[in-house]
Design a protein around this motif. Sequence first.
Motif, PDB file in Angstrom:
ATOM      1  N   TRP A 177     -17.740  -0.829  -0.644  1.00  0.00           N
ATOM      2  CA  TRP A 177     -17.859   0.622  -0.840  1.00  0.00           C
ATOM      3  C   TRP A 177     -18.510   0.865  -2.200  1.00  0.00           C
ATOM      4  O   TRP A 177     -17.856   0.888  -3.229  1.00  0.00           O
ATOM      5  N   THR A 178     -19.822   0.981  -2.192  1.00  0.00           N
ATOM      6  CA  THR A 178     -20.574   1.318  -3.406  1.00  0.00           C
ATOM      7  C   THR A 178     -21.581   2.402  -3.017  1.00  0.00           C
ATOM      8  O   THR A 178     -21.832   2.612  -1.825  1.00  0.00           O
TER       9      THR A 178
ATOM     10  N   SER B  15     -19.126   8.917 -10.042  1.00  0.00           N
ATOM     11  CA  SER B  15     -18.543   9.596 -11.205  1.00  0.00           C
ATOM     12  C   SER B  15     -17.022   9.490 -11.258  1.00  0.00           C
ATOM     13  O   SER B  15     -16.403   9.986 -12.196  1.00  0.00           O
ATOM     14  N   GLU B  16     -16.404   8.869 -10.254  1.00  0.00           N
ATOM     15  CA  GLU B  16     -14.940   8.768 -10.235  1.00  0.00           C
ATOM     16  C   GLU B  16     -14.507   7.323 -10.516  1.00  0.00           C
ATOM     17  O   GLU B  16     -14.840   6.424  -9.749  1.00  0.00           O
ATOM     18  N   GLU B  17     -13.728   7.151 -11.597  1.00  0.00           N
ATOM     19  CA  GLU B  17     -13.267   5.793 -11.974  1.00  0.00           C
ATOM     20  C   GLU B  17     -12.370   5.167 -10.930  1.00  0.00           C
ATOM     21  O   GLU B  17     -12.291   3.945 -10.832  1.00  0.00           O
ATOM     22  N   ALA B  18     -11.690   6.005 -10.161  1.00  0.00           N
ATOM     23  CA  ALA B  18     -10.764   5.495  -9.148  1.00  0.00           C
ATOM     24  C   ALA B  18     -11.459   4.562  -8.155  1.00  0.00           C
ATOM     25  O   ALA B  18     -10.841   3.670  -7.584  1.00  0.00           O
ATOM     26  N   PHE B  19     -12.762   4.763  -7.940  1.00  0.00           N
ATOM     27  CA  PHE B  19     -13.487   3.949  -6.974  1.00  0.00           C
ATOM     28  C   PHE B  19     -13.783   2.538  -7.486  1.00  0.00           C
ATOM     29  O   PHE B  19     -14.254   1.695  -6.734  1.00  0.00           O
ATOM     30  N   ASN B  20     -13.502   2.278  -8.760  1.00  0.00           N
ATOM     31  CA  ASN B  20     -13.764   0.934  -9.305  1.00  0.00           C
ATOM     32  C   ASN B  20     -12.935  -0.140  -8.608  1.00  0.00           C
ATOM     33  O   ASN B  20     -13.317  -1.306  -8.564  1.00  0.00           O
ATOM     34  N   SER B  21     -11.771   0.279  -8.074  1.00  0.00           N
ATOM     35  CA  SER B  21     -10.877  -0.716  -7.469  1.00  0.00           C
ATOM     36  C   SER B  21     -10.929  -0.711  -5.937  1.00  0.00           C
ATOM     37  O   SER B  21     -10.194  -1.450  -5.293  1.00  0.00           O
ATOM     38  N   PHE B  28      -7.131   1.117   3.472  1.00  0.00           N
ATOM     39  CA  PHE B  28      -6.030   2.055   3.712  1.00  0.00           C
ATOM     40  C   PHE B  28      -4.982   1.999   2.596  1.00  0.00           C
ATOM     41  O   PHE B  28      -4.358   3.011   2.286  1.00  0.00           O
ATOM     42  N   LYS B  29      -4.820   0.852   1.977  1.00  0.00           N
ATOM     43  CA  LYS B  29      -3.889   0.742   0.832  1.00  0.00           C
ATOM     44  C   LYS B  29      -4.462   1.554  -0.329  1.00  0.00           C
ATOM     45  O   LYS B  29      -3.732   2.297  -0.986  1.00  0.00           O
ATOM     46  N   TRP B  30      -5.763   1.397  -0.572  1.00  0.00           N
ATOM     47  CA  TRP B  30      -6.417   2.144  -1.649  1.00  0.00           C
ATOM     48  C   TRP B  30      -6.327   3.645  -1.390  1.00  0.00           C
ATOM     49  O   TRP B  30      -6.018   4.416  -2.296  1.00  0.00           O
ATOM     50  N   LEU B  31      -6.557   4.056  -0.133  1.00  0.00           N
ATOM     51  CA  LEU B  31      -6.498   5.480   0.208  1.00  0.00           C
ATOM     52  C   LEU B  31      -5.097   6.045  -0.025  1.00  0.00           C
ATOM     53  O   LEU B  31      -4.940   7.168  -0.502  1.00  0.00           O
ATOM     54  N   SER B  32      -4.082   5.247   0.306  1.00  0.00           N
ATOM     55  CA  SER B  32      -2.709   5.748   0.164  1.00  0.00           C
ATOM     56  C   SER B  32      -2.307   5.865  -1.314  1.00  0.00           C
ATOM     57  O   SER B  32      -1.424   6.644  -1.658  1.00  0.00           O
ATOM     58  N   ILE B  38      -9.534  13.083  -4.838  1.00  0.00           N
ATOM     59  CA  ILE B  38     -10.632  12.123  -5.034  1.00  0.00           C
ATOM     60  C   ILE B  38     -11.066  11.505  -3.706  1.00  0.00           C
ATOM     61  O   ILE B  38     -12.239  11.301  -3.436  1.00  0.00           O
ATOM     62  N   SER B  39     -10.050  11.240  -2.848  1.00  0.00           N
ATOM     63  CA  SER B  39     -10.340  10.453  -1.637  1.00  0.00           C
ATOM     64  C   SER B  39     -10.479  11.270  -0.364  1.00  0.00           C
ATOM     65  O   SER B  39     -10.700  10.728   0.705  1.00  0.00           O
ATOM     66  N   TRP B  40     -10.344  12.600  -0.465  1.00  0.00           N
ATOM     67  CA  TRP B  40     -10.289  13.438   0.754  1.00  0.00           C
ATOM     68  C   TRP B  40     -11.477  13.217   1.674  1.00  0.00           C
ATOM     69  O   TRP B  40     -11.342  13.194   2.899  1.00  0.00           O
ATOM     70  N   TRP B  41     -12.676  13.025   1.076  1.00  0.00           N
ATOM     71  CA  TRP B  41     -13.868  12.922   1.923  1.00  0.00           C
ATOM     72  C   TRP B  41     -13.845  11.613   2.727  1.00  0.00           C
ATOM     73  O   TRP B  41     -14.367  11.548   3.841  1.00  0.00           O
TER      74      TRP B  41
END
Lengths: 236, 218
Positions: A177-178, B15-21, B28-32, B38-41
Amino acid sequence: MIVLATALLYLASIFYYPLFLIALSLQGSYILWRGLSLERLPLVGVHDTLLFLSFSTVLFSLPITKFLNREKRPFLQAVALLVFAFSGASVLSPAVNTPLPPVLRTYWFELHVVLSFLSYALFGLAAVLGAVGLLKNFTEVEPIQYRIILTGYLLFSLSMIFGGIWAYLAWGTYWLWTPKEIWTTLLWLTYTLYLHFRLMQGWKGRVSITIGVLGYAVVLFTYLGVGLLMKSSHSF
Amino acid sequence: MLLLLMLYGGFSMPSEEAFNSINNTPLFKWLSETPLHISWWLWASVVVIVLLVVNTIVCTADAIIKITTKTGLLLRISAQIIHISFCFLMLGHLLSSIGSYHAFFVIPKGGILKVNEYTNIHFKELQYKTLSGYITDIQAILLLNEGNKVQEKAIAPNRPLFLEGLGLYLKDFTLFPEEKILIELSHEPGAPWALLGAILFTGGTVSLVLLKLKDRRI
């Protein structure tokens, strides 16, 4: 110098067609020379990828002209303008002359990148043909545009598949996911939508031609926008 | 709808740091664990994709049942193979989004990584080639100890080692002041299904494209 000369030849070919073929030969020779001197495919960085895109676009345009009549001249002129822009931009970008790092030394990378740019070239030609068709009211270009996009779609899908296989072998996952993958998905969805919309009654014609033109904006952002503006595994 | 969601995500993600991980844990773990604003889309995209898959399965089954004549049979079947392949690709993504595993380990030269109760790997050395001062080829020589059986194995970029469903990847390395390697242990349960989907997609699309290019009625 050769790259600048090629760009100017493409520009001049708008007025004198034989220069188009001379520029193509010169550009192809330069790409071949780079490949032989680097001992690898010259497809790393903005300079080389823009040149390859330009070359592929011109190369694919030649068989397409066999199916054109009154659209032929404006189509070739528009292609010449497009590849002049690509070739000119490549002059401004420094060439990457370093050997490939170990992770890029695989046929999967080469297949992935080559197919991506061949498909970008086809999408670009479809957009150019569509734009000419809309501006000159030549809607008979629509079936030709469709065939170009269909072929580009196949090549692009294959590039995504080979990219996934490469990613699995290189990074342990076939999907990351990038921003690049998001935009690649967007690009694939755009043309999937085009192909399905075209089957719907009333959407074949000016509507589908327009989608085929607008799709190229997504191509350009996926290729250049993401690489230059966003942090991703595909950053230049 | 999916296009619009992905378009939003394509701009918001960098632009969102949360996506780094996001790539280090199952989706699904990341989404939860990630705030919804941040993750709604991405949540919405998952919902739309589920609806799309259900729609594809129903429409494909309907189309196959309705095939009554042999006219244009190969063309119609090619399209349905593409649709079925899409479902396998999404199945692959679903399985990996739930059950994937990625872990990273730094191993110095001579160090040992315990993979499980019976298996460990001993990092012996790095072998590499250079050209004009750049490393062009590198591999890590490992001693694989499975029970009492010891074998020498090599891993390199694009040449992982597969052990009992886990992939062992050479992610990075240092040469000075001492040789160290960064190893990733990875498990992607969806990979075989995604590959099946990719093979079916390729076959279906090649067939469809060749048939359409020859069709003068387009």
